[in-house]
Design a protein around this motif. Sequence first.
Motif, PDB file in Angstrom:
ATOM      1  N   UNK A 124       0.933  -1.155  -0.096  1.00  0.00           N
ATOM      2  CA  UNK A 124      -0.009   0.129   0.028  1.00  0.00           C
ATOM      3  C   UNK A 124       0.825   1.407  -0.004  1.00  0.00           C
ATOM      4  N   UNK A 125       0.394   2.189  -0.893  1.00  0.00           N
ATOM      5  CA  UNK A 125       1.213   3.430  -0.853  1.00  0.00           C
ATOM      6  C   UNK A 125      -0.004   4.593  -1.055  1.00  0.00           C
ATOM      7  N   UNK A 126       0.511   5.744  -0.687  1.00  0.00           N
ATOM      8  CA  UNK A 126      -0.365   7.094  -1.038  1.00  0.00           C
ATOM      9  C   UNK A 126       0.446   8.027  -1.721  1.00  0.00           C
ATOM     10  N   UNK A 127      -0.258   8.818  -2.662  1.00  0.00           N
ATOM     11  CA  UNK A 127       0.383   9.860  -3.393  1.00  0.00           C
ATOM     12  C   UNK A 127      -0.733  11.109  -2.897  1.00  0.00           C
ATOM     13  N   UNK A 137      -8.999  -9.377   2.050  1.00  0.00           N
ATOM     14  CA  UNK A 137      -9.827  -8.215   2.836  1.00  0.00           C
ATOM     15  C   UNK A 137      -8.589  -7.355   3.354  1.00  0.00           C
ATOM     16  N   UNK A 138      -8.504  -6.053   3.126  1.00  0.00           N
ATOM     17  CA  UNK A 138      -7.380  -5.155   3.888  1.00  0.00           C
ATOM     18  C   UNK A 138      -8.263  -4.343   4.770  1.00  0.00           C
ATOM     19  N   UNK A 139      -7.696  -4.512   6.024  1.00  0.00           N
ATOM     20  CA  UNK A 139      -7.891  -3.729   7.081  1.00  0.00           C
ATOM     21  C   UNK A 139      -6.983  -2.460   7.118  1.00  0.00           C
ATOM     22  N   UNK A 140      -7.697  -1.276   7.265  1.00  0.00           N
ATOM     23  CA  UNK A 140      -6.872  -0.060   7.114  1.00  0.00           C
ATOM     24  C   UNK A 140      -6.474   0.613   8.146  1.00  0.00           C
ATOM     25  N   UNK A 141      -6.469  -0.116   9.363  1.00  0.00           N
ATOM     26  CA  UNK A 141      -6.296   0.629  10.666  1.00  0.00           C
ATOM     27  C   UNK A 141      -4.980   1.279  10.690  1.00  0.00           C
ATOM     28  N   UNK A 142      -3.882   0.516  10.078  1.00  0.00           N
ATOM     29  CA  UNK A 142      -2.393   0.796  10.169  1.00  0.00           C
ATOM     30  C   UNK A 142      -2.321   2.109   9.498  1.00  0.00           C
ATOM     31  N   UNK A 195     -14.256   2.657   4.662  1.00  0.00           N
ATOM     32  CA  UNK A 195     -12.875   2.701   4.414  1.00  0.00           C
ATOM     33  C   UNK A 195     -12.151   1.668   5.428  1.00  0.00           C
ATOM     34  N   UNK A 196     -12.999   1.207   6.354  1.00  0.00           N
ATOM     35  CA  UNK A 196     -12.500   0.337   7.431  1.00  0.00           C
ATOM     36  C   UNK A 196     -11.742  -0.960   6.749  1.00  0.00           C
ATOM     37  N   UNK A 197     -12.652  -1.539   5.849  1.00  0.00           N
ATOM     38  CA  UNK A 197     -12.152  -2.889   5.281  1.00  0.00           C
ATOM     39  C   UNK A 197     -12.364  -2.555   3.765  1.00  0.00           C
ATOM     40  N   UNK A 198     -11.536  -3.024   2.940  1.00  0.00           N
ATOM     41  CA  UNK A 198     -11.504  -2.912   1.618  1.00  0.00           C
ATOM     42  C   UNK A 198     -11.309  -4.420   0.830  1.00  0.00           C
TER      43      UNK A 198
END
Length: 617
Positions: A550-553, A572-577, A600-603
Amino acid sequence: MKYFFKLLLCLWAGATFNAYAQAPALKRVDPAFWWAGMKNANLQVLLYGDNIASATISAKYPGLILKKVNKVENPNYLFVDFDIASAKPGKFDIVLAFANGGKTTYSYELKQRSSENKKLMGVTNKDLIYLIMPDRFSNGDTGNDKVAGLRDQSLSRDSLYTRHGGDIKGVINHLDYLKDLGVTAIWMTPEVENDMKNASYHGYAATDFYKIDPRYGTNELYKTYVNECHARGLKVIKDVVPNHCGSEAWFMNDLPFKDWVHQWPKYQQTTYKDQPAMDPYRNDKDWKLQVDGWFVPSMPDLNEGNPYVAAYLTQNYIWWIEYAGLDGFRIDTFPYNDLQFMANWMDAVHKEYPQFSIFGETLVNSVVSQAFYTAGATINQKFDTKLQGVTDVAVKEGIYETLNGHFGWMSGASKLYDVLSQDFIYKDPSKNVIFMDNHDMSRYFSMVGQNFDKYKSGLSILLTTRGIPQVYYGVEVLMKNYSNPDGWVREDFPGGWQGDKQNKFAAEGRTGLENEAHTFFKTLANYRKNSDALQNGKLMQYVPENGIYVYFRYTANQTVMVVVNTNDTPQILETARFTDRVSGFSKAKNVLSGESLNQLDKIKLPATTTLVLELGK
């Protein structure tokens, strides 16, 4: 008596006529013209003709100073140094006066510089580069398929190594297609004359540095091509080759100096090794072989340490920028050049065009090796190459490992993460050109096993991570093949020739999967073209876990989240981190599918997929 004087007069007139008639003609003047108002006031003009070294040179023009006439080893050459700091645009005569009374005159012009060229902004990480081999892209003018007098008269589209007839007019005919596709910059392999006996189509064995190959068009047509690109908001990158020329180059049979090219007692080929340039334990003979050895027997190695060669090359490339209004250079075979010359050359170009973009082909094996060749002397190189960016092989290999590799320490997605984590080593990694293939490599679609999910996933990474993305012609319609031999990756773009059975430039000529690929590429490329985050944003990446990277721009105005699932099963991606980047956002839009995510909690992640999500509140 009067008959005697008439006879003397006739004899004098005849002698005068013969003296002028015997004045050697100039066979060549390089550069043929120049521009007033350059930051660098020095101009060195090469004159070539039979035994012209005996001439006295004069040139009179307001503000012009003839500084020095340089006689060299070969009496057929003169190198004339001018100071043009105070000279205005206009014409003046360069006069060669010979002892027998003969004269040869060349009318030289200092042109007015284009005000538009001073506005050139260069190629940046806002751009998407599309690489074209003009002989293999489209034939817009069948009248120049063969040109009388040139050594290579081949023309067969059934052969990998003969000419196929593609040209500059063919590229012009498809500029609207490229703009619609989302491309913002075009890089063509070299267009200058390659009057070689064999394989003259690739362009990397120049025989005339100042002339477009007539099988592609003319200098004037090339300038038209640049103008047509600019009218559509497309930038133009010229592929330049300072390291070597073709063995049939106009000067090779009558060199100005013996050491105009590197000479060896017997043929010596470069080692194709970059290590000697940076190796603290090197043997200097290995280093000399690297930079002074010839690339191949048909490509003599130019001696950039010769000041006349250095001036000739430097002026030539500045000439092309000013003449055509270029936006950037790609430098071929960068590690084999004299690096001090290249640094001086880079300074000379940027003195005239501060925003001009230059990146070099390095094709080396590590991040450290790539950084060695880039600007800033960031890793104790002891000198600064001044090169803005390189062709980023490390990122390419990282993406392939992400797509094709196996899970484990520094494999799979962790490999790309590791490569990018080393960006501290560059002065500016955003200037590196990132890519998956080119004219010397197996095509991308083949390298991912023609797996369409991997194809989409890799392109999603390429067009969203840091750097300047470059794609190779036909990637958008799934052109494929391996590079052994390299002719297989230089096939014609279907539809570029009149009478082609398939026209991949049009939707009706593509298969269903090809249209899906085309739509995918076009959607993402045009999104990138209008995305603040992908053009200007910072990059933040997270340690890959469970085969998910995972990365962000992000900028103050926009955040794009990129999720790479390298697993061949849905996840399933959990986004808490990722709270520090997703905090404040409650939804997202899938850039490629248009689907909205309302939490967006889980994707949910499909197998072997890269999601490009624009976050929203």
